[in-house]
Design an enzyme around this catalytic site. Structure first.
Site, short mmCIF file in Angstrom:
data_model
loop_
_atom_site.label_atom_id
_atom_site.label_comp_id
_atom_site.label_asym_id
_atom_site.label_seq_id
_atom_site.Cartn_x
_atom_site.Cartn_y
_atom_site.Cartn_z
CB CYS A 13 40.08 36.25 40.94
SG CYS A 13 41.46 36.47 41.33
CG ASP B 14 37.39 39.51 40.83
OD1 ASP B 14 36.79 39.64 42.75
OD2 ASP B 14 38.06 39.75 40.27
#
Length: 156
Positions: free
Chosen positions: A54, A61
């Site tokens: 992120c 992620d």
């Protein structure tokens, strides 16, 4: 008797020990001539353990990435694609940016007849985000199977 050059002699990563690139910008995607330029066929790559960061929190992620393409003159060399995808592990970008960067980089390298990406991102904050993009209409003379990645229920 020597074998005809299939394009692999110009490759710099296949068959060699290569460190993972630090970023997508440092990754070297390689291509070789398509072996059947007179035939239409689809190539699929699936990366069920794709990771990036992120850009705000630097938290990881995770995504299940499916790349489908119909080659024209070139195919991507798979080890270089794996290294390219791995280079996103320390790359901070939103889901949409990562997904479209992958597809755009492949289109720029290969100039395929057609390419699509399905990026199925696992939830953060309770919401999965799925990104889809393609270069245009799929060719009518090629079997294009569905990606069949289930809606989020643990993606399994």
């Amino acid at each position: 008797m020597s074998r005809p050059d299939d394009g692999s002699t110009a490759l710099t990563q296949l068959g060699r020990a290569v460190s993972a690139p630090a970023s997508p910008e440092n990754a070297v995607l390689e291509r070789v001539p398509a072996p059947y330029r007179d035939k239409r066929y689809m190539v699929r790559f699936t990366a069920p353990e794709f990771t990036s960061l992120c850009p705000i929190t630097a938290q990881p992620d995770f995504a299940h990435i499916v790349i489908d393409y119909v080659p024209d003159q070139w195919i991507v060399e798979s080890k270089s694609l794996k290294l390219f995808l791995t280079s996103f592990r320390n790359h901070g970008a939103f889901h949409e940016a990562c997904s479209i960067q992958i597809a755009s980089t492949l289109v720029d390298l290969l100039d395929p007849v057609w390419l699509r990406i399905g990026a199925y991102w696992y939830p953060r904050g309770g919401i999965p985000i799925d990104i889809f993009w393609q270069t245009g209409e799929a060719p009518k003379d090629v079997w294009i199977p569905p990606q069949d990645v289930p809606n989020y229920r643990g993606r399994g």
